[in-house]
Design an enzyme around this catalytic site. Structure first.
Site, PDB file in Angstrom:
ATOM      1  CE1 TYR A 146      -2.986  -3.034   0.146  1.00  0.00           C
ATOM      2  CE2 TYR A 146      -3.660  -2.418   2.349  1.00  0.00           C
ATOM      3  CZ  TYR A 146      -3.772  -3.252   1.250  1.00  0.00           C
ATOM      4  OH  TYR A 146      -4.660  -4.293   1.266  1.00  0.00           O
ATOM      5  CE  LYS A 195       1.956 -17.792  -1.832  1.00  0.00           C
ATOM      6  NZ  LYS A 195       1.195 -19.045  -1.659  1.00  0.00           N
ATOM      7  CG  ASP A 227      -1.384 -20.028   0.315  1.00  0.00           C
ATOM      8  OD1 ASP A 227      -0.627 -19.852   1.293  1.00  0.00           O
ATOM      9  OD2 ASP A 227      -1.036 -20.693  -0.674  1.00  0.00           O
ATOM     10  CG  ASP A 251      -6.852  -4.445   4.198  1.00  0.00           C
ATOM     11  OD1 ASP A 251      -7.843  -4.376   4.947  1.00  0.00           O
ATOM     12  OD2 ASP A 251      -6.760  -3.795   3.136  1.00  0.00           O
ATOM     13  CG  ASP A 255     -12.154  -6.693   6.517  1.00  0.00           C
ATOM     14  OD1 ASP A 255     -11.881  -6.113   7.597  1.00  0.00           O
ATOM     15  OD2 ASP A 255     -12.647  -6.117   5.538  1.00  0.00           O
TER      16      ASP A 255
END
Ligand code: NAD
Length: 360
Positions: A146, A195, A227, A251, A255
């Site tokens: 970001y 990852k 994942d 992020d 959620d």
């Protein structure tokens, strides 16, 4: 203990729920002999209405001069509110982003707890939800995709977009330290999510987290791929205590974890900088659809106040007292409309705050 708390009630349900959180803090102060001095500040849509900008220098200065910030939520209905006809940098959310930046907040903490009494709201299968869960997702807030360099341009006649995922070892170390410190106050387990089978930034992340782990021998560390973690959150969330991860992974996963609890109005959050300072706010938004009706659930804001006591003021007993009062009220069957179920007693926002304060 004497402390200064900046209070940003914000927009929508913000003023209603923060009023209840302050009610509970006042009860803590009276019972445990502390003095909390509050300074109310505007930020977001209400600041646009008053000052034509979502965040003023004065709000930043008072926050910086305080020991912690307690916030409601900001923003309005994004399709109908005039705030969203303004240029992006003058909209309510721009104020929050600028405030986080000014305060150097780099670690976002979101506890996701499934209370036994609210199991029916959980979106998972019953054999999974009946085990309950209590995890805390710590997301890095200032680096990664970001904030990395980005561009969109034509290369050899083809439109091409690039985003950069960059972390340096210091950024990783400071959030890893926070994760282990928080784990020491909980069940002493850290799951670091990356990852590393593909990304260089993740391989550096893993190396630095391992180095930090050596300083916390009491804490169990495991590494997990993002994942597989996304699957594990819906398969077996009770395995997690503190989960620490970079900005975008956090992020998405936070959620997902919030969703599976099924009750947004219950979830607090904290954003911390390198000192004890933090900004505490509910995970949900300003819920303009129910604002001003005294029906919002104040528990997320009240639990945000509990996090404030725990992480910024090191008041563990007081923080526990709030959490236990919330559990007690739920066990007694009191519910706001969003978490109401058959056989329970529905109460208004202010009644819920009073019930919780009374049980401290
Ligand atoms: P929202 O979280 O405000 O609302 C989603 C749904 O959850 C709504 O039906 C709402 O009524 C309900 N809800 C949320 N909190 C509740 C509570 N405490 N009690 C009972 N019900 C509750 O999300 P949204 O509708 O997508 O966003 C509304 C506004 O909030 C937008 O302007 C958005 O930008 C803003 N927002 C602000 C923050 C923040 O201040 N940090 C975070 C998210 C969204």
């Amino acid at each position: 203990m004497q402390k200064k708390i900046a209070v940003i009630k914000g927009d929508g349900i913000g003023p209603e729920i923060v009023t209840e959180a302050v009610k509970v803090l006042d009860k803590i102060a009276a019972k445990f002999g502390h003095t909390f001095r509050y300074t109310e500040l505007l930020m977001g849509g209400c600041s646009i209405d008053a000052y034509k900008e979502p965040l003023t220098e004065e709000t930043i200065a008072v926050c910086m001069d305080s020991d912690a910030v307690l916030m409601g939520s900001i923003g309005g209905d994004t399709t109908t509110s005039p705030w969203y006809k303004l240029p992006a940098h003058l909209r309510p959310e721009a104020g929050l982003l600028a405030l986080r930046k000014a305060l150097g907040l780099f670690a976002n903490l979101r506890p996701c707890v499934l209370y036994p009494e609210l199991r029916a709201a959980c979106t998972l299968r019953e054999d999974i939800s009946e085990k309950g869960f209590d995890m805390l997702i710590m997301r890095e807030l200032t680096g990664g995709l970001y904030f990395g360099e980005r561009s969109t341009k034509e290369i050899d006649g083809v439109m091409t977009a690039v985003d950069t995922l960059k972390y340096d070892e210091n950024e990783i170390r400071r959030i890893a330290v926070k994760a282990f410190e928080v784990a020491m106050k909980r069940r002493k387990k850290v799951t670091s999510v990356d990852k590393a089978n593909v990304l260089d930034s993740s391989r550096l992340w893993r190396k630095v987290v391992n180095e930090v782990a050596a300083e916390y021998p009491e804490v169990t560390l495991e590494h997990a791929l993002v994942d597989s973690t996304a699957m594990q959150i819906v398969r077996n969330p009770s395995q997690f205590d503190v989960m620490v991860t970079e900005n975008m992974f956090g992020d998405i996963l936070s959620d997902e974890a919030a969703m599976v609890t099924g009750s947004l109005g219950m979830l607090p959050s904290a954003s911390l900088n390198e000192t004890k300072f933090g900004l505490y706010e509910p995970s949900g938004g300003s819920a303009p659809d129910i604002a001003g009706k005294n029906i919002a659930n104040p528990i997320a804001a009240i639990l945000s106040a509990s996090m404030l006591l725990r992480y910024s003021f090191d008041l563990q007993e007081e923080a526990d007292a709030i959490e236990n009062a919330v559990k007690q009220v739920l066990a007694e069957g009191y519910r706001t409309g969003d978490i109401m179920s058959e056989g329970c007693k529905q109460v208004k926002c202010d009644e819920m705050g009073t019930l919780i304060a009374e049980r401290i």
